[in-house]
Write a protein that holds these residues in place. Structure first.
Motif, PDB file in Angstrom:
ATOM      1  N   PRO A 244       0.852  -1.203   0.070  1.00 16.34           N
ATOM      2  CA  PRO A 244      -0.054  -0.090  -0.005  1.00 16.34           C
ATOM      3  C   PRO A 244       0.784   1.140   0.098  1.00 16.34           C
ATOM      4  O   PRO A 244       0.405   2.386  -0.175  1.00 16.34           O
ATOM      5  CB  PRO A 244      -0.806  -0.032   1.288  1.00 16.34           C
ATOM      6  CG  PRO A 244      -0.007  -0.894   2.191  1.00 16.34           C
ATOM      7  CD  PRO A 244       0.530  -1.944   1.157  1.00 16.34           C
ATOM      8  N   PHE A 272       6.440   0.615  -8.434  1.00 15.81           N
ATOM      9  CA  PHE A 272       5.757  -0.440  -9.265  1.00 15.81           C
ATOM     10  C   PHE A 272       4.462  -1.076  -8.393  1.00 15.81           C
ATOM     11  O   PHE A 272       4.954  -1.518  -7.174  1.00 15.81           O
ATOM     12  CB  PHE A 272       6.434  -1.464  -9.845  1.00 15.81           C
ATOM     13  CG  PHE A 272       7.530  -0.905 -10.912  1.00 15.81           C
ATOM     14  CD1 PHE A 272       6.903  -1.211 -12.018  1.00 15.81           C
ATOM     15  CD2 PHE A 272       8.536  -0.183 -10.731  1.00 15.81           C
ATOM     16  CE1 PHE A 272       7.765  -0.603 -13.256  1.00 15.81           C
ATOM     17  CE2 PHE A 272       9.276   0.450 -11.865  1.00 15.81           C
ATOM     18  CZ  PHE A 272       9.002   0.190 -13.144  1.00 15.81           C
ATOM     19  N   GLN A 301       1.709  -2.294 -13.170  1.00 17.31           N
ATOM     20  CA  GLN A 301       2.847  -2.950 -14.047  1.00 17.31           C
ATOM     21  C   GLN A 301       3.685  -3.992 -13.065  1.00 17.31           C
ATOM     22  O   GLN A 301       3.928  -3.655 -11.997  1.00 17.31           O
ATOM     23  CB  GLN A 301       3.504  -1.725 -14.306  1.00 17.31           C
ATOM     24  CG  GLN A 301       3.165  -0.775 -15.479  1.00 17.31           C
ATOM     25  CD  GLN A 301       4.053  -0.102 -16.018  1.00 17.31           C
ATOM     26  OE1 GLN A 301       5.393  -0.249 -16.060  1.00 17.31           O
ATOM     27  NE2 GLN A 301       3.592   1.021 -16.270  1.00 17.31           N
ATOM     28  N   PHE A 303       6.792  -5.476 -12.247  1.00 18.91           N
ATOM     29  CA  PHE A 303       8.391  -5.072 -12.133  1.00 18.91           C
ATOM     30  C   PHE A 303       9.079  -5.924 -13.084  1.00 18.91           C
ATOM     31  O   PHE A 303      10.025  -5.527 -13.653  1.00 18.91           O
ATOM     32  CB  PHE A 303       8.821  -4.924 -10.671  1.00 18.91           C
ATOM     33  CG  PHE A 303      10.396  -4.839 -10.527  1.00 18.91           C
ATOM     34  CD1 PHE A 303      10.836  -3.672 -11.142  1.00 18.91           C
ATOM     35  CD2 PHE A 303      11.067  -5.971 -10.073  1.00 18.91           C
ATOM     36  CE1 PHE A 303      12.292  -3.717 -10.931  1.00 18.91           C
ATOM     37  CE2 PHE A 303      12.500  -5.476 -10.179  1.00 18.91           C
ATOM     38  CZ  PHE A 303      13.143  -4.504 -10.273  1.00 18.91           C
ATOM     39  N   SER A 324       5.691  -9.841  -2.121  1.00 16.08           N
ATOM     40  CA  SER A 324       4.705 -10.815  -1.565  1.00 16.08           C
ATOM     41  C   SER A 324       5.446 -11.949  -1.084  1.00 16.08           C
ATOM     42  O   SER A 324       6.414 -12.457  -1.408  1.00 16.08           O
ATOM     43  CB  SER A 324       3.829 -11.235  -2.755  1.00 16.08           C
ATOM     44  OG  SER A 324       3.071 -10.296  -3.562  1.00 16.08           O
ATOM     45  N   PHE A 412       9.645 -17.014  -6.853  1.00 15.45           N
ATOM     46  CA  PHE A 412       9.354 -15.605  -7.439  1.00 15.45           C
ATOM     47  C   PHE A 412      10.222 -14.627  -6.821  1.00 15.45           C
ATOM     48  O   PHE A 412      10.439 -13.644  -7.346  1.00 15.45           O
ATOM     49  CB  PHE A 412       7.929 -15.562  -6.831  1.00 15.45           C
ATOM     50  CG  PHE A 412       7.135 -14.337  -6.845  1.00 15.45           C
ATOM     51  CD1 PHE A 412       6.838 -13.315  -7.858  1.00 15.45           C
ATOM     52  CD2 PHE A 412       7.032 -13.939  -5.381  1.00 15.45           C
ATOM     53  CE1 PHE A 412       6.477 -12.169  -7.674  1.00 15.45           C
ATOM     54  CE2 PHE A 412       6.627 -12.529  -5.107  1.00 15.45           C
ATOM     55  CZ  PHE A 412       6.147 -11.722  -6.173  1.00 15.45           C
ATOM     56  N   LEU A 416      12.841 -11.734  -8.587  1.00 22.56           N
ATOM     57  CA  LEU A 416      12.469 -10.620  -8.573  1.00 22.56           C
ATOM     58  C   LEU A 416      14.007  -9.833  -8.265  1.00 22.56           C
ATOM     59  O   LEU A 416      14.240  -8.705  -8.817  1.00 22.56           O
ATOM     60  CB  LEU A 416      11.424 -10.018  -7.554  1.00 22.56           C
ATOM     61  CG  LEU A 416      10.252 -10.134  -7.803  1.00 22.56           C
ATOM     62  CD1 LEU A 416       9.340 -10.090  -6.815  1.00 22.56           C
ATOM     63  CD2 LEU A 416       9.443  -8.728  -8.569  1.00 22.56           C
TER      64      LEU A 416
HETATM   65  C1  LIG Z   1       4.623  -7.098   0.789  1.00 18.10           C
HETATM   66  S1  LIG Z   1       3.549  -6.316  -0.054  1.00 18.10           S
HETATM   67  C2  LIG Z   1       4.391  -4.348  -0.305  1.00 18.10           C
HETATM   68  C3  LIG Z   1       4.200  -3.763   0.888  1.00 18.10           C
HETATM   69  C4  LIG Z   1       4.841  -2.325   0.600  1.00 18.10           C
HETATM   70  N1  LIG Z   1       6.143  -2.398   0.237  1.00 18.10           N
HETATM   71  C5  LIG Z   1       4.578  -1.303   1.804  1.00 18.10           C
HETATM   72  O1  LIG Z   1       5.737  -1.412   2.738  1.00 18.10           O
HETATM   73  O2  LIG Z   1       3.466  -0.902   1.802  1.00 18.10           O
HETATM   74  C6  LIG Z   1       3.984  -6.850  -2.107  1.00 18.10           C
HETATM   75  C7  LIG Z   1       3.228  -6.211  -3.149  1.00 18.10           C
HETATM   76  O3  LIG Z   1       4.042  -6.476  -4.109  1.00 18.10           O
HETATM   77  C8  LIG Z   1       3.195  -6.723  -5.243  1.00 18.10           C
HETATM   78  N2  LIG Z   1       3.673  -7.445  -6.392  1.00 18.10           N
HETATM   79  C9  LIG Z   1       3.988  -8.690  -6.381  1.00 18.10           C
HETATM   80  N3  LIG Z   1       4.609  -9.108  -7.552  1.00 18.10           N
HETATM   81  C10 LIG Z   1       4.850  -7.958  -8.160  1.00 18.10           C
HETATM   82  C11 LIG Z   1       5.502  -7.785  -9.527  1.00 18.10           C
HETATM   83  N4  LIG Z   1       5.998  -8.653 -10.077  1.00 18.10           N
HETATM   84  N5  LIG Z   1       5.656  -6.414  -9.941  1.00 18.10           N
HETATM   85  C12 LIG Z   1       5.054  -5.370  -9.149  1.00 18.10           C
HETATM   86  N6  LIG Z   1       4.385  -5.545  -7.830  1.00 18.10           N
HETATM   87  C13 LIG Z   1       4.283  -6.743  -7.461  1.00 18.10           C
HETATM   88  C14 LIG Z   1       2.070  -7.047  -4.643  1.00 18.10           C
HETATM   89  O4  LIG Z   1       0.474  -6.889  -5.462  1.00 18.10           O
HETATM   90  C15 LIG Z   1       1.911  -6.505  -3.501  1.00 18.10           C
HETATM   91  O5  LIG Z   1       1.121  -5.330  -3.382  1.00 18.10           O
END
Ligand SMILES: C[S@@+](CC[C@H](N)C(=O)[O-])C[C@H]1O[C@@H](n2cnc3c(N)ncnc32)[C@H](O)[C@@H]1O
Length: 630
Positions: A244, A272, A301, A303, A324, A412, A416
């Motif tokens: 978020p 992203f 998008q 990443f 995630s 995954f 990343l």
């Molecule tokens: C752990 S949460 C991030 C929390 C955020 N960093 C914070 O502190 O508010 C992981 C987020 O990464 C997104 N996500 C997962 N794979 C992704 C990708 N390949 N590219 C961009 N976003 C991705 C998910 O939808 C999720 O919203």
């Protein structure tokens, strides 16, 4: 669909999509029941859920009523025992009968629950609940504190201590705020601009929270942006997985704290977020926190599909990777009220944290076909419940299932991380998860370090001694076992343990660095010592060359936080918004010019650099509001 099913649906939906419970209920168009009725039932049931969980488990009605899911049982038993008119369903309705036939047993367990709390009447129990003094998931002695990040894009910690926390007594230890009903504030010693208050202190209606001046963010969740510490010499920053937006907005605050004038800040954060729903939440948070002028959003998008060589990213020197994960370290969420769900087996009491996710209603304890077929004597509680950030809930029944899930996640996560290694100007990366499992943590780090791309591009671990003070001094490090006995690697990794004396969620963090010239055209602006190391102030921020802080006391000067090799001579980082507020997409634009400074700001500039940045950001926020009104 009944009021109970509709309410249950909101409480079991992924909590991380579409804002707070209130905004989700009131924005849904095709509801059969009154939104206000659903909202009231949800809130009241959540409030009472720790008591109701106990009552339902003791009365054992989930075993006797197989159609009753845990969440439905909480809602129905709430109305049966506490609503003036009882269960709002026709007398012959199956759901109503499923709790009414156990009324005697439920009432007797309810009385026992009250007496156990040494409360003489139902009225006294109600007062106890209303005062927020009930939280069975926490050990009664020391509940989990509420961490509050002061958003220096909008305010300063001194201002917040004088306003939002005006009636609070200053606590010198975290333990002092871990008492229900206490009104104390603890200023954290590791992370700048972070405070903790008692979990029963509700600031969600405060002006500071609604305006984005304060953000509810766990201490451990502040580690990544703080460790990344993006300096002007690091150029642009990518937040690879942003929603978020806690860390995105934290990065923005750190970026501006390193610039005496916001208009001098040429750096941008590329944020992203693959999930479109979560990208909307991110957009709101970025706006509300006042970091929109610094953030280029990449909503929806992936990443992984970015081209690291693309010109847009040529100045990207730092990346924050918070993908995630299993969510196994999560203790609570702020966009949902706490909900304690009953489980089928009393055995669950052995480890209540396992099934507890504040605001995360897991389906773990819902009777499945498999559990229904089991004999009564067999344990029915799942081994663990994994809830990833995409809202996917996985009840894991066996070691093998857990392993398979963790393997998929770590694959995954590694992908990343390796993609992040490819950005040509990148010099520092942080990798973090809110997972307790080595598979997603140390193992990913090891594999990344052993990868061909790491070798080819010169990526290595950011060693403990080279970390920013608060992280270097943080006591919990990586698992030596998971690091195959490699002490340096284990020491370099940072962990936060759910439920220990530090009052944080379970978290993991590692930093990666490599030797590389700073992105072009970024001048050296910071003071360095004779070894070329950055000189930092007490809060850990680098001191600007030519600033008033230039002559630090011996105590002010901290040793190197940045690996020696990467220093290039002469070159130079909620859910806190009003539910009702919506921000049009077009208002968020990283290319917007930052504001000119006002006369007042000229005066403020004489003080700390972080302060002048704050003043300018406030000015920016008010200009935008005026603009929107026109
Ligand atoms: C752990 S949460 C991030 C929390 C955020 N960093 C914070 O502190 O508010 C992981 C987020 O990464 C997104 N996500 C997962 N794979 C992704 C990708 N390949 N590219 C961009 N976003 C991705 C998910 O939808 C999720 O919203």
């Amino acid at each position: 669909m009944s009021l109970y099913h509709e309410t249950a649906e909101f409480l079991t939906a992924p909590t991380n999509v579409g804002g707070s419970l209130k905004s989700r209920i009131f924005s849904k168009k095709d509801l059969k029941s009154q939104p206000a009725q659903i909202y009231a039932l949800a809130i009241e049931s959540c409030k009472w859920s720790s008591v109701l969980k106990e009552v339902i488990e003791k009365a054992d009605i989930l075993r006797l009523e197989r159609k009753l899911t845990p969440v439905l049982s909480v809602l129905l038993v709430h109305d049966l025992l506490l609503a003036k008119r009882g269960v709002a369903l026709p007398a012959i309705h199956g759901l109503r009968s499923s709790v009414e036939r156990h009324k005697g047993r439920l009432q007797s367990e309810f009385t026992k629950a009250r007496l156990k709390r040494k409360l003489s009447s139902v009225e006294a129990l109600k007062a106890h609940i209303e005062a927020g003094l009930e939280n069975s998931a926490d050990t009664s002695e020391a509940p989990y504190p509420r961490w509050v990040r002061i958003n220096t894009l909008k305010t300063a910690i001194e201002d917040q201590l004088e306003t939002t926390f005006a009636g609070y007594e200053r606590a010198t230890t975290i333990d002092a705020v871990r008492q229900r009903g206490s009104k104390r504030v603890f200023i954290d010693g590791s992370i700048p601009n972070l405070v903790a208050i008692s979990p029963t202190s509700d600031l969600s209606k405060s002006d500071a929270y609604k305006s984005g001046a304060i953000i509810f963010q766990d201490k451990a969740s502040c580690f990544p942006a703080y460790l990344l510490d993006p300096l002007p010499e690091d150029g642009d920053v990518i937040d690879t997985c942003s929603a978020p937006g806690n860390k995105t907005t934290h990065i923005a605050a750190i970026l501006l704290s390193h610039n005496s004038e916001p208009e001098d800040c040429k750096q941008r954060i590329h944020a992203f977020e693959k999930n479109k729903g979560r990208a909307e939440t991110l957009e709101k948070m970025v706006y509300q926190a006042g970091s929109d002028g610094l953030t280029k959003l990449h909503p929806g998008q992936d990443f992984l599909k970015t081209d690291p060589e693309a010109p847009t990213f040529k100045r990207v020197g730092a990346l924050l990777l918070d993908p995630s994960c299993s969510g196994s370290g999560i203790i609570g969420r702020d966009d949902m009220p706490e909900l304690h769900l009953p489980v089928l087996k009393q055995k669950a009491n052995a480890d209540s944290s396992k099934n507890f996710r504040k605001g995360k209603v897991t389906k773990a304890s819902e009777p499945t076909e498999q559990t229904r077929k089991r004999k009564r004597e067999e344990p029915e509680e799942p081994l663990d419940v994994l809830v990833d950030d995409d809202g996917m809930v996985t009840a894991v029944d066996t070691e093998d299932e857990l392993k398979a899930r963790l393997t998929a996640l770590s694959k995954f996560q590694l992908e990343l991380l390796l993609h992040s290694f490819k950005f040509p100007s990148a010099r520092k990366i942080t990798y973090s998860t809110c997972s307790i499992y080595a598979e997603e943590n140390e193992n990913v780090v090891k594999q990344a370090l052993d990868s061909a791309i790491a070798e080819e591009r010169g990526w290595r671990i950011l060693k403990r001694n080279d970390q920013i003070r608060g992280m270097r001094e943080w006591p919990n490090r990586g698992s030596l076992e998971a690091c195959d006995g490699n002490t340096v690697l284990a020491e370099s990794c940072i962990r936060a343990n759910k439920g220990d004396e530090h009052g944080t969620m379970g978290f993991f963090l590692a930093g990666f660095v490599r030797d590389l010239k700073a992105p072009e055209n970024i001048e050296a602006q910071f003071l360095r010592d004779e070894k070329g190391h950055l000189v930092r102030d007490l809060m850990g921020f680098p001191i600007k060359a030519g600033s008033e802080d230039e002559e630090p006391t011996t105590d002010d000067v901290t040793e190197t936080k940045i690996p020696e090799e990467k220093i290039v001579e002469d070159q130079d980082e909620w859910g806190g918004f009003d539910d009702e507020q919506s921000i049009p997409n077009h208002e968020i634009n990283a290319d917007k010019k930052l504001p000119e400074k006002s006369k007042k700001q000229e005066v403020d500039r004489a003080s700390k650099h972080s302060h002048s940045a704050v003043r300018n950001r406030q000015d920016l926020a008010s200009k935008k509001k005026k603009k929107r009104k026109n």
